[in-house]
Scaffold this active site. Structure first.
Site, PDB file in Angstrom:
ATOM      1  N   HIS A 116      73.195  22.088  22.353  1.00 59.35           N
ATOM      2  CA  HIS A 116      72.984  21.369  23.411  1.00 59.35           C
ATOM      3  C   HIS A 116      72.569  21.942  24.723  1.00 59.35           C
ATOM      4  O   HIS A 116      72.476  21.310  25.715  1.00 59.35           O
ATOM      5  CB  HIS A 116      74.548  20.562  23.682  1.00 59.35           C
ATOM      6  CG  HIS A 116      75.349  21.458  23.759  1.00 59.35           C
ATOM      7  ND1 HIS A 116      76.058  22.268  22.598  1.00 59.35           N
ATOM      8  CD2 HIS A 116      76.287  21.976  24.991  1.00 59.35           C
ATOM      9  CE1 HIS A 116      76.904  23.025  23.127  1.00 59.35           C
ATOM     10  NE2 HIS A 116      77.101  23.116  24.354  1.00 59.35           N
ATOM     11  N   ASP A 283      72.392  15.661  20.387  1.00 62.43           N
ATOM     12  CA  ASP A 283      72.134  16.794  21.229  1.00 62.43           C
ATOM     13  C   ASP A 283      70.674  17.429  20.417  1.00 62.43           C
ATOM     14  O   ASP A 283      70.168  16.750  19.604  1.00 62.43           O
ATOM     15  CB  ASP A 283      73.158  17.651  20.980  1.00 62.43           C
ATOM     16  CG  ASP A 283      73.410  18.320  19.580  1.00 62.43           C
ATOM     17  OD1 ASP A 283      72.952  17.785  18.632  1.00 62.43           O
ATOM     18  OD2 ASP A 283      74.104  19.592  19.448  1.00 62.43           O
ATOM     19  N   ASP A 287      73.349  17.706  15.514  1.00 67.75           N
ATOM     20  CA  ASP A 287      74.894  17.723  15.024  1.00 67.75           C
ATOM     21  C   ASP A 287      75.874  16.953  15.912  1.00 67.75           C
ATOM     22  O   ASP A 287      76.796  16.346  15.280  1.00 67.75           O
ATOM     23  CB  ASP A 287      75.367  19.073  14.584  1.00 67.75           C
ATOM     24  CG  ASP A 287      75.357  19.934  15.733  1.00 67.75           C
ATOM     25  OD1 ASP A 287      74.764  19.621  16.933  1.00 67.75           O
ATOM     26  OD2 ASP A 287      75.643  21.104  15.347  1.00 67.75           O
ATOM     27  N   ARG A 288      75.578  16.822  17.282  1.00 69.68           N
ATOM     28  CA  ARG A 288      76.505  16.038  18.100  1.00 69.68           C
ATOM     29  C   ARG A 288      75.863  14.371  18.103  1.00 69.68           C
ATOM     30  O   ARG A 288      74.645  14.045  17.998  1.00 69.68           O
ATOM     31  CB  ARG A 288      76.666  16.513  19.524  1.00 69.68           C
ATOM     32  CG  ARG A 288      77.196  17.805  19.495  1.00 69.68           C
ATOM     33  CD  ARG A 288      77.202  18.411  20.985  1.00 69.68           C
ATOM     34  NE  ARG A 288      77.697  19.661  20.909  1.00 69.68           N
ATOM     35  CZ  ARG A 288      78.525  20.262  22.032  1.00 69.68           C
ATOM     36  NH1 ARG A 288      78.622  19.677  22.700  1.00 69.68           N
ATOM     37  NH2 ARG A 288      79.072  21.489  21.776  1.00 69.68           N
ATOM     38  N   SER A 373      84.008  17.283  21.191  1.00 66.06           N
ATOM     39  CA  SER A 373      82.890  17.555  21.582  1.00 66.06           C
ATOM     40  C   SER A 373      81.622  16.808  20.979  1.00 66.06           C
ATOM     41  O   SER A 373      80.827  17.369  20.862  1.00 66.06           O
ATOM     42  CB  SER A 373      82.747  19.129  21.752  1.00 66.06           C
ATOM     43  OG  SER A 373      82.842  19.487  20.065  1.00 66.06           O
ATOM     44  N   LYS A 384      78.732  19.290  11.274  1.00 58.46           N
ATOM     45  CA  LYS A 384      78.752  17.776  11.840  1.00 58.46           C
ATOM     46  C   LYS A 384      77.458  17.309  12.110  1.00 58.46           C
ATOM     47  O   LYS A 384      76.416  18.054  11.722  1.00 58.46           O
ATOM     48  CB  LYS A 384      79.388  17.983  13.486  1.00 58.46           C
ATOM     49  CG  LYS A 384      78.711  18.924  14.218  1.00 58.46           C
ATOM     50  CD  LYS A 384      79.647  18.900  15.471  1.00 58.46           C
ATOM     51  CE  LYS A 384      78.918  19.735  16.729  1.00 58.46           C
ATOM     52  NZ  LYS A 384      78.940  21.171  16.616  1.00 58.46           N
TER      53      LYS A 384
HETATM   54  C1  G16 Z   1      79.866  24.083  18.771  1.00 62.28           C
HETATM   55  C2  G16 Z   1      80.532  23.943  17.220  1.00 62.28           C
HETATM   56  C3  G16 Z   1      81.462  22.894  17.381  1.00 62.28           C
HETATM   57  C4  G16 Z   1      82.495  23.209  18.779  1.00 62.28           C
HETATM   58  C5  G16 Z   1      81.664  23.316  19.978  1.00 62.28           C
HETATM   59  C6  G16 Z   1      82.381  23.880  21.020  1.00 62.28           C
HETATM   60  O1  G16 Z   1      79.014  23.056  18.666  1.00 62.28           O
HETATM   61  O2  G16 Z   1      79.648  23.783  16.223  1.00 62.28           O
HETATM   62  O3  G16 Z   1      82.207  22.967  16.288  1.00 62.28           O
HETATM   63  O4  G16 Z   1      83.323  21.827  19.088  1.00 62.28           O
HETATM   64  O5  G16 Z   1      80.654  24.434  19.902  1.00 62.28           O
HETATM   65  O6  G16 Z   1      82.026  24.243  22.264  1.00 62.28           O
HETATM   66  P1  G16 Z   1      82.687  25.105  23.120  1.00 62.28           P
HETATM   67  O7  G16 Z   1      83.184  26.412  22.493  1.00 62.28           O
HETATM   68  O8  G16 Z   1      81.531  25.190  24.258  1.00 62.28           O
HETATM   69  O9  G16 Z   1      83.658  24.222  23.745  1.00 62.28           O
HETATM   70  P2  G16 Z   1      77.434  23.048  18.790  1.00 62.28           P
HETATM   71  O10 G16 Z   1      76.999  21.529  18.955  1.00 62.28           O
HETATM   72  O11 G16 Z   1      77.308  23.598  20.273  1.00 62.28           O
HETATM   73  O12 G16 Z   1      76.901  23.837  17.754  1.00 62.28           O
END
Ligand code: G16
Length: 557
Positions: A116, A283, A287-288, A373, A384
């Protein structure tokens, strides 16, 4: 015949993967040898299993993805990998990489994304490694990668391997000393589409979308564009205008590809007109997800997970044979816990990071899980999955024939509501953030704190527990320490503090708050307003604003 070269290099000391991979400014990755060093460390971490293996490579289309993908393929060739599957133009969503690793029984996948975080030359790039189960590398593997990176002296590459990831097709090369090397450039969407067709009743969703029900899907110029167009428009018959910002752009069109109420404002504004019944955004790497109902009715990720958990067996064919268990990350509000209790299913609480769900799924303990998140998913893959979450919602809406808002009100009437809000303080200095966390650590077990009464906005709170969350994996016994400082109050309300593990510079401090509300009429009130007294207490206990030198957060979710 192309032959491998060994290139001398110096280690970089900063290649420690965060919550999900290595994320840094793009210019850091563009430094001579920086990307190659990290990729070589990943490849070496695979040990003997690398020789003769299949790897999946792809990313979210941000600046440098295509070039990095081609170089990674050249490095795979030199390191004895037999076959690489790569998305057309280097494009694969993160859930799609997970799906292909599993389908092809690959050794793993290298995903090029900073998720993101904004993209482009002046923003961020990232690389993460997923293992053979399709999930993000667990802590043991990322530690190994970091250790290797700290003393790396050379990397291997076949520089004269002619690769063009823009052309779909299969090429076989003979590499001097390594044998046959196959590169399969595949359509970015097909394998993922097939998987979704096997999970959901596409006919039921098609019927929903063929009536008056209008959807608006905003891909925020990220990787989901081709997936959303193929699935919602071509397969499910939604009008082409239902999917917007659907061409992946190298800089996401200058936007911040993070599906929340602040960064997906364009979607929020369009939904607020009342012209659509259902809205969603994803995102950068897909995945989000964020779910909105008519008039921009916001579904919090904790509630989204709970509603899907409640209705999955009834509405999604994949779950007809039953749910094994549920899980959420620790800072996520406990709405799904109440569903699990009613259904008499196990519920697991893991640290932040999708990687912690993988072992539970592999052991057959977990079917559905999510995080505050904006991550929701199931054991169909080990990531996810944004599009999956939206298909789950559309399946529920098709079956129940309720509006999004009505579904939530129905849910709260049965379960009550776990009100949740998150305050993000982005780009703080690491020094200030460390001081704040030293202070918070010093409060753990503090007798005076435990005895004090905290008052704000006509409410009174007393602390029942303070700790720094620690997780023991029930499958392999591995322990993750210091995963977030918690203040739990006697009425069950919680305040949690963490430093983000996905930022690329400085520190982002997250403050999470949740509180349970049983009364339906109070459930319908704005969560941010209802939680204001708890926010005031959190700021008082932590002295956060003084430590961070901030008088307000950057983003409130
Ligand atoms: C990643 C992980 C997620 C996690 C998030 C937390 O998301 O894959 O499981 O919840 O980081 O982010 P932070 O450490 O900034 O709170 P993504 O979508 O950025 O890959």
């Amino acid at each position: 015949m192309p032959s491998p070269q060994s290139v001398k290099t110096q280690p970089f000391g900063d290649q420690k993967p965060g919550t999900s991979g290595l994320r840094k400014p793009t210019k850091t990755f563009l430094q001579p040898n920086y990307t190659e060093n990290f990729v070589q460390s990943i490849l070496l971490s695979c040990g003997d299993a690398l020789r003769g293996s299949t790897l999946v490579v792809g990313g979210d289309g941000r600046y440098f993805v295509k070039q990095a993908a081609e170089n990674i393929i050249r490095m795979c060739a030199a390191n004895g990998v037999s076959r690489v599957i790569v998305g057309e133009n280097g494009i694969f969503s993160t859930p799609c990489v997970s799906a292909i690793i599993r389908k092809e029984k690959a050794l793993g996948g290298i995903i090029l994304t900073a998720s993101h975080n904004p993209g482009g030359l002046d923003n961020d790039f990232g690389i993460k490694f997923n293992t053979a189960n399709g999930g993000p590398a667990p802590d043991g593997v990322t530690t190994k990668i970091f250790e290797i990176s700290k003393s790396l002296a050379e990397y291997k590459i076949v520089n004269d391997l002619k690769i063009d990831v823009a052309v779909v097709g299969k090429s076989t090369f003979k590499i001097d000393g390594c044998g046959d090397f196959v590169v399969e450039v595949v359509d970015s969407v097909s394998a993922y589409l097939d998987l979704m067709k096997g999970i959901f009743d596409f006919g039921a969703i098609k019927t929903l979308l063929s009536g008056d029900f209008k959807i608006l899907i905003n891909c925020l110029n990220g990787v989901t564009g081709p997936y959303a167009t193929r699935i919602f428009v071509d397969e499910l018959g939604a009008p082409a205008s239902s999917v917007v910002n659907c061409i992946p752009l190298e800089d996401f069109g200058g936007a911040h590809p993070d599906p929340n109420l602040v960064y997906a404002k364009e979607l929020v504004d369009a939904m607020a007109t009342g012209a659509y019944d259902f809205g969603a955004a994803f995102d950068g790497d897909g995945d989000r997800n964020m779910v909105l109902g008519k008039n921009a009715f916001f579904v919090s990720p904790s509630d989204s997970l709970a509603v899907i958990a409640d209705k999955a067996e009834q509405c999604v064919p994949y779950f007809k044979s039953g749910i094994k268990g549920f899980a959420r990350s620790m800072p996520t509000a406990g709405a799904v816990d109440l569903v699990a209790k009613k259904k008499q299913k196990p519920i697991y609480e893991v640290p932040t990071g999708w990687k912690y769900f993988g072992n539970l799924m592999d052991a057959g303990l977990l079917s559905l899980c999510g995080e505050e998140s904006f991550g929701t998913g199931s054991d169909h893959i080990r990531e996810k999955d944004g599009i999956w979450a939206i298909l789950a919602w559309l399946s529920i809406l098709a079956k129940t024939k309720r509006s999004v808002q009505d579904l939530l009100h129905d849910h709260w009437a049965v379960y009550g509501r776990n009100l949740f809000t998150r305050y993000d303080y982005e780009n703080c200095s690491s020094e200030d953030a460390n001081k704040l966390f030293e202070h918070l650590e010093s409060l753990i077990g503090d007798e005076t704190l435990l005895k004090s009464e905290w008052r704000a906005g006509g409410k009174s709170y007393r602390i029942a527990l303070t700790d720094n969350f620690e997780y023991s994996d029930p499958v392999d016994g591995s322990v993750a320490k210091k995963q977030g400082i918690r203040f739990v109050f006697k009425d069950g309300s919680r305040i949690v503090f963490r430093i983000s593990g996905t930022g690329s510079t400085g520190a982002t401090v997250r403050m999470y708050l949740d509180s349970y509300e049983p009364e339906l009429e109070r459930c319908k009130q704005d969560a941010a307003k209802t939680l204001r007294p708890l926010v005031d207490v959190a700021l008082k206990i932590s002295s956060l604003e003084t430590h961070l030198k901030r008088d307000k957060p950057t983003v409130i979710t």
